[in-house]
Design a protein around this motif. Sequence first.
Motif, PDB file in Angstrom:
ATOM      1  N   LYS A  10      14.508  10.020  70.122  1.00 22.43           N
ATOM      2  CA  LYS A  10      13.863  11.323  69.976  1.00 22.43           C
ATOM      3  C   LYS A  10      14.177  12.192  71.185  1.00 22.43           C
ATOM      4  O   LYS A  10      14.531  11.692  72.252  1.00 22.43           O
ATOM      5  CB  LYS A  10      12.343  11.171  69.827  1.00 22.43           C
ATOM      6  CG  LYS A  10      11.906  10.518  68.529  1.00 22.43           C
ATOM      7  CD  LYS A  10      10.390  10.527  68.420  1.00 22.43           C
ATOM      8  CE  LYS A  10       9.930   9.904  67.109  1.00 22.43           C
ATOM      9  NZ  LYS A  10       8.452   9.934  66.976  1.00 22.43           N
ATOM     10  N   ARG A  11      14.050  13.494  71.010  1.00 16.02           N
ATOM     11  CA  ARG A  11      14.278  14.409  72.121  1.00 16.02           C
ATOM     12  C   ARG A  11      13.172  14.270  73.157  1.00 16.02           C
ATOM     13  O   ARG A  11      12.024  13.961  72.821  1.00 16.02           O
ATOM     14  CB  ARG A  11      14.332  15.858  71.615  1.00 16.02           C
ATOM     15  CG  ARG A  11      15.493  16.139  70.665  1.00 16.02           C
ATOM     16  CD  ARG A  11      15.511  17.586  70.227  1.00 16.02           C
ATOM     17  NE  ARG A  11      15.741  18.480  71.344  1.00 16.02           N
ATOM     18  CZ  ARG A  11      15.778  19.804  71.230  1.00 16.02           C
ATOM     19  NH1 ARG A  11      15.555  20.387  70.051  1.00 16.02           N
ATOM     20  NH2 ARG A  11      16.018  20.559  72.290  1.00 16.02           N
ATOM     21  N   LYS A  12      13.531  14.472  74.426  1.00 15.43           N
ATOM     22  CA  LYS A  12      12.506  14.377  75.464  1.00 15.43           C
ATOM     23  C   LYS A  12      11.454  15.472  75.276  1.00 15.43           C
ATOM     24  O   LYS A  12      11.752  16.551  74.764  1.00 15.43           O
ATOM     25  CB  LYS A  12      13.134  14.476  76.848  1.00 15.43           C
ATOM     26  CG  LYS A  12      13.711  15.829  77.199  1.00 15.43           C
ATOM     27  CD  LYS A  12      14.315  15.810  78.590  1.00 15.43           C
ATOM     28  CE  LYS A  12      14.946  17.153  78.929  1.00 15.43           C
ATOM     29  NZ  LYS A  12      15.620  17.151  80.238  1.00 15.43           N
ATOM     30  N   GLU A  13      10.247  15.163  75.690  1.00 18.05           N
ATOM     31  CA  GLU A  13       9.129  16.093  75.526  1.00 18.05           C
ATOM     32  C   GLU A  13       8.628  16.521  76.899  1.00 18.05           C
ATOM     33  O   GLU A  13       8.424  15.693  77.781  1.00 18.05           O
ATOM     34  CB  GLU A  13       8.004  15.413  74.743  1.00 18.05           C
ATOM     35  CG  GLU A  13       6.803  16.289  74.484  1.00 18.05           C
ATOM     36  CD  GLU A  13       5.732  15.552  73.686  1.00 18.05           C
ATOM     37  OE1 GLU A  13       4.621  15.374  74.224  1.00 18.05           O
ATOM     38  OE2 GLU A  13       6.020  15.154  72.543  1.00 18.05           O
ATOM     39  N   LEU A  14       8.447  17.830  77.080  1.00 15.04           N
ATOM     40  CA  LEU A  14       7.923  18.372  78.329  1.00 15.04           C
ATOM     41  C   LEU A  14       6.469  18.766  78.131  1.00 15.04           C
ATOM     42  O   LEU A  14       6.133  19.475  77.181  1.00 15.04           O
ATOM     43  CB  LEU A  14       8.743  19.591  78.759  1.00 15.04           C
ATOM     44  CG  LEU A  14      10.250  19.369  78.913  1.00 15.04           C
ATOM     45  CD1 LEU A  14      10.952  20.685  79.234  1.00 15.04           C
ATOM     46  CD2 LEU A  14      10.541  18.350  79.989  1.00 15.04           C
ATOM     47  N   ASN A  15       5.611  18.286  79.015  1.00 14.92           N
ATOM     48  CA  ASN A  15       4.177  18.504  78.869  1.00 14.92           C
ATOM     49  C   ASN A  15       3.615  19.005  80.194  1.00 14.92           C
ATOM     50  O   ASN A  15       3.785  18.375  81.236  1.00 14.92           O
ATOM     51  CB  ASN A  15       3.507  17.188  78.457  1.00 14.92           C
ATOM     52  CG  ASN A  15       2.056  17.385  78.041  1.00 14.92           C
ATOM     53  OD1 ASN A  15       1.240  17.794  78.844  1.00 14.92           O
ATOM     54  ND2 ASN A  15       1.758  17.075  76.798  1.00 14.92           N
ATOM     55  N   PHE A  16       2.936  20.167  80.159  1.00  8.61           N
ATOM     56  CA  PHE A  16       2.336  20.733  81.363  1.00  8.61           C
ATOM     57  C   PHE A  16       0.855  20.970  81.120  1.00  8.61           C
ATOM     58  O   PHE A  16       0.470  21.743  80.238  1.00  8.61           O
ATOM     59  CB  PHE A  16       3.025  22.040  81.738  1.00  8.61           C
ATOM     60  CG  PHE A  16       2.508  22.662  83.007  1.00  8.61           C
ATOM     61  CD1 PHE A  16       2.679  22.019  84.231  1.00  8.61           C
ATOM     62  CD2 PHE A  16       1.851  23.882  82.993  1.00  8.61           C
ATOM     63  CE1 PHE A  16       2.210  22.586  85.406  1.00  8.61           C
ATOM     64  CE2 PHE A  16       1.367  24.456  84.164  1.00  8.61           C
ATOM     65  CZ  PHE A  16       1.559  23.809  85.374  1.00  8.61           C
ATOM     66  N   LYS A  24      12.865  26.248  79.002  1.00  9.93           N
ATOM     67  CA  LYS A  24      12.978  27.566  79.647  1.00  9.93           C
ATOM     68  C   LYS A  24      11.721  27.925  80.438  1.00  9.93           C
ATOM     69  O   LYS A  24      11.749  28.842  81.270  1.00  9.93           O
ATOM     70  CB  LYS A  24      13.254  28.642  78.603  1.00  9.93           C
ATOM     71  CG  LYS A  24      12.102  28.893  77.641  1.00  9.93           C
ATOM     72  CD  LYS A  24      12.431  30.015  76.678  1.00  9.93           C
ATOM     73  CE  LYS A  24      11.245  30.320  75.755  1.00  9.93           C
ATOM     74  NZ  LYS A  24      11.543  31.437  74.824  1.00  9.93           N
ATOM     75  N   ASP A  25      10.599  27.216  80.166  1.00 11.04           N
ATOM     76  CA  ASP A  25       9.350  27.487  80.879  1.00 11.04           C
ATOM     77  C   ASP A  25       9.212  26.667  82.156  1.00 11.04           C
ATOM     78  O   ASP A  25       8.253  26.839  82.905  1.00 11.04           O
ATOM     79  CB  ASP A  25       8.150  27.187  79.966  1.00 11.04           C
ATOM     80  CG  ASP A  25       8.134  28.060  78.722  1.00 11.04           C
ATOM     81  OD1 ASP A  25       8.481  29.250  78.844  1.00 11.04           O
ATOM     82  OD2 ASP A  25       7.795  27.565  77.636  1.00 11.04           O
TER      83      ASP A  25
END
Length: 288
Positions: A10-16, A24-25
């Motif tokens: 799966k594609r990596k997931e970015l969590n903030f 882009k964030d």
Amino acid sequence: ILKIILKKNKRKELNFNGEIIKQKDLPGLLTMILFSPEDLMLIKGSPLLRRRFIDIELSQISRIYYNELVQYNRLLLQRNNLLKKIRENKKLIPMLDTWDEQIAKTAAFIVEKRLRGIEKLSKLAQKIHYEISQKMEILNIRYNIHNYKNEALNSFDDLFNFYIKALSKYRDNDIYRGSTSIGPHRDDIDFFINDISLKSFGSQGQQRSSVLSLKLAELEFLKLETGEYPILLLDDVMSELDTRRRENLLSLLQDNNVQTLITATDINLFNAHPKNKFFKVEKGIVSE
């Protein structure tokens, strides 16, 4: 809290802070500097390495810069596609005027920011390198605008006018090649020791010292721009530095409380310090 979640197939997931964000964030959320063996090629390697270096640096302190950079690359791709079509159909040439104006504006913005950034980094690196070289060498870093040798271009308007004229001047050549020959994607950064080209005439030791000075200048630059030191990641570079450079680096990081993660295969490369923590990674298992 910033998390990067990797999942198999799966594609990596970015969590903030619990929310999923897009790549882009990312710029500006967490400032970091990576120093790896590849960076030791920064001076004598390809211009692409040096452009990527300054782009990463400026993108961390300005999301606007990052967005303009993405926009420029998109415009460049579209102009290059049009140039290839013009080779088959000359009637499309007038369409270049619109693209050239957009590219000139974006290019002027990017290069103006790069010029200011390099100027600040050069001053910081010069002070650091003067001490590292035992007050024998003066390091200067200069931004080199491709195909421009005259007086300095200092303002956005100067740069915009330069690119409008240059894109027109090289238009026939660009059509023939099917690619854009002028712009920030062709620029470079030059390094000098005592006004002598470091790339052409510097020793390997001088080149490595200069890269180390540049990386330490990055720390100070980001602190000045953001108010705090970035996280420093040193990926297997300790063994690439001699004892004096290694000790200078560790002392500066420890004296300034710079949060640093260092990878190495030899624990003896590090000095004894109460704030040091060591972790062993073996067969995928991490232990303190």
